[in-house]
Design a protein around this motif. Structure first.
Motif, mmCIF file in Angstrom:
data_model
loop_
_atom_site.group_PDB
_atom_site.id
_atom_site.type_symbol
_atom_site.label_atom_id
_atom_site.label_comp_id
_atom_site.label_asym_id
_atom_site.label_seq_id
_atom_site.Cartn_x
_atom_site.Cartn_y
_atom_site.Cartn_z
ATOM 1 N N LYS A 135 -11.603 4.223 -2.362
ATOM 2 C CA LYS A 135 -11.884 3.032 -1.570
ATOM 3 C C LYS A 135 -10.685 2.704 -0.685
ATOM 4 C CE LYS A 135 -14.998 0.874 -4.935
ATOM 5 N NZ LYS A 135 -15.220 -0.272 -5.833
ATOM 6 N N VAL A 136 -10.991 2.144 0.465
ATOM 7 C CA VAL A 136 -9.933 1.705 1.370
ATOM 8 C C VAL A 136 -9.291 0.469 0.755
ATOM 9 C CG1 VAL A 136 -9.388 0.862 3.684
ATOM 10 C CG2 VAL A 136 -11.168 2.612 3.363
ATOM 11 N N PRO A 137 -7.971 0.484 0.500
ATOM 12 C CA PRO A 137 -7.337 -0.636 -0.212
ATOM 13 C C PRO A 137 -7.113 -1.870 0.653
ATOM 14 C CG PRO A 137 -5.715 1.036 0.307
ATOM 15 C CD PRO A 137 -7.033 1.591 0.739
ATOM 16 N N LEU A 138 -6.846 -1.665 1.960
ATOM 17 C CA LEU A 138 -6.538 -2.779 2.856
ATOM 18 C C LEU A 138 -7.065 -2.476 4.256
ATOM 19 C CD1 LEU A 138 -2.836 -3.206 1.711
ATOM 20 C CD2 LEU A 138 -4.604 -4.947 1.370
ATOM 21 N N THR B 256 -2.832 -3.192 8.560
ATOM 22 C CA THR B 256 -2.726 -4.276 9.545
ATOM 23 C C THR B 256 -2.883 -5.659 8.922
ATOM 24 O OG1 THR B 256 -5.108 -4.075 10.025
ATOM 25 C CG2 THR B 256 -3.583 -2.843 11.439
ATOM 26 N N ARG B 257 -3.449 -5.730 7.716
ATOM 27 C CA ARG B 257 -3.608 -7.023 7.045
ATOM 28 C C ARG B 257 -3.259 -6.884 5.568
ATOM 29 N NH1 ARG B 257 -8.861 -8.049 9.935
ATOM 30 N NH2 ARG B 257 -8.390 -9.439 11.669
ATOM 31 N N LEU B 258 -2.583 -7.898 5.050
ATOM 32 C CA LEU B 258 -2.214 -7.905 3.640
ATOM 33 C C LEU B 258 -3.410 -8.279 2.770
ATOM 34 C CD1 LEU B 258 1.242 -9.718 3.865
ATOM 35 C CD2 LEU B 258 0.827 -7.247 3.659
ATOM 36 N N VAL B 259 -3.264 -8.026 1.480
ATOM 37 C CA VAL B 259 -4.311 -8.409 0.536
ATOM 38 C C VAL B 259 -4.477 -9.929 0.560
ATOM 39 C CG1 VAL B 259 -2.688 -8.553 -1.421
ATOM 40 C CG2 VAL B 259 -5.120 -8.202 -1.844
ATOM 41 N N GLY B 260 -5.691 -10.405 0.550
ATOM 42 C CA GLY B 260 -5.982 -11.834 0.656
ATOM 43 C C GLY B 260 -6.274 -12.262 2.069
ATOM 44 N N ASP C 55 1.775 -5.105 -3.309
ATOM 45 C CA ASP C 55 3.126 -4.680 -2.919
ATOM 46 C C ASP C 55 3.138 -3.924 -1.593
ATOM 47 O OD1 ASP C 55 4.103 -5.785 -5.266
ATOM 48 O OD2 ASP C 55 3.824 -3.926 -6.397
ATOM 49 N N VAL C 56 1.975 -3.695 -1.016
ATOM 50 C CA VAL C 56 1.904 -2.978 0.263
ATOM 51 C C VAL C 56 2.182 -3.958 1.400
ATOM 52 C CG1 VAL C 56 0.460 -1.586 1.779
ATOM 53 C CG2 VAL C 56 0.195 -1.397 -0.696
ATOM 54 N N LYS C 57 2.999 -3.527 2.367
ATOM 55 C CA LYS C 57 3.375 -4.378 3.489
ATOM 56 C C LYS C 57 2.658 -3.946 4.766
ATOM 57 C CE LYS C 57 7.986 -5.055 1.500
ATOM 58 N NZ LYS C 57 9.445 -4.830 1.700
ATOM 59 N N VAL C 58 2.538 -4.896 5.684
ATOM 60 C CA VAL C 58 1.944 -4.595 6.983
ATOM 61 C C VAL C 58 2.793 -3.546 7.699
ATOM 62 C CG1 VAL C 58 1.406 -5.518 9.274
ATOM 63 C CG2 VAL C 58 0.855 -6.853 7.241
ATOM 64 N N GLY C 59 2.150 -2.533 8.260
ATOM 65 C CA GLY C 59 2.859 -1.462 8.963
ATOM 66 C C GLY C 59 3.050 -0.219 8.131
#
Length: 254
Positions: free
Chosen positions: A115-118, A165-169, A101-105
């Motif tokens: 841990k760093v999530p993204l 800066t990058r989404l999951v995946g 659910d986290v968006k870029v920006g």
């Protein structure tokens, strides 16, 4: 000889079954060649040779299975590195949400030990981050405003605010997992060559041995018939069959 027979049966059962199935499919593979070679060795009374061929082939198959499982476990380990939740700074305050659910920006807060999530860029704070899961380097890297951080790495001592800066995946860790899975699905040129070689080599050797053995039977030459069986035993490409896939999967695991 009884012990040799037991080892041949126990070690060669699956190879013999695979060889018979390939023959029923009108295709000769290395399993069939090894099965015929072992039968030939037994006919010649060379029980040690037959057991040795089966042992080497079974050992190669076991090592190949081990390296494949190791590579798969490595992928599972990489997947487990990615956290499932992240603390995001929003208008209502800090929210704990799923990484999907986290968006870029958006800005995520990473506390010591988390841990760093993204993937993202540090906007505030300073800390040391363990990046060994990504880079293989055991020494932690110092991070401050403007530094790039990667998903799956571990924040060690200070709090960080990171702009995603990058989404999951699409993060670095996901890309590594994708590359490893892709490498497993594909075959290296050397592996493709060994398989093409086997498809030509196996029928050729069996055919030569059959012609030689038939000629020996017609002429009543027992020594020549023995040599046709020796040809099958000697021609077993155990080294090729063991080395190429084992090296390939071992490299992926590494």
């Amino acid at each position: 000889n009884l012990l040799y027979a037991v080892s041949i049966i126990s070690g060669g059962f699956y190879a013999a079954r695979a060889g018979i199935l390939s023959l029923r499919a009108f295709s000769m593979d290395t399993n069939l060649l090894i099965t015929i070679a072992v039968i030939g060795a037994i006919y010649l009374g060379e029980w040690v040779e037959g057991a040795a061929v089966i042992f080497l082939f079974s050992l190669g198959s076991a090592l190949e299975a081990y390296t494949v499982d190791r590579a798969r476990n490595s992928i599972r380990g990489l997947i487990e590195l990615s956290p499932t939740e992240a603390s995001v700074l929003r208008e209502s305050g800090e929210e704990r949400v799923k990484v999907e659910d986290v968006k870029v920006g958006e800005t995520v807060v990473i506390r010591p030990g988390e841990k760093v999530p993204l993937d993202g860029v540090v906007t505030s704070g300073s800390s040391s981050v363990d990046e060994s899961a990504i880079t293989g380097e055991s020494v932690p890297r110092e991070k401050s405003a403007g530094s790039v951080v990667y998903a799956g790495t571990i924040n060690q001592r200070g709090s960080l605010e990171v702009r995603v800066t990058r989404l999951v995946g699409d993060d670095t860790l996901s890309r590594i997992i994708h590359l490893v899975e892709e490498a497993q699905a594909q075959k290296a040129p050397s592996q493709q060559f060994s398989e093409r070689f086997g498809r030509i080599y196996t029928p050729l050797v069996v055919g030569l041995a059959f012609i030689l053995g038939s000629y020996a039977l017609i002429r009543g030459n027992s020594d020549l018939f023995r040599q046709s069986l020796v040809l099958l035993v000697v021609a077993c490409p155990c080294a090729l069959v063991i080395s190429v896939p084992l090296t390939f999967f071992g490299g992926i695991g590494g």
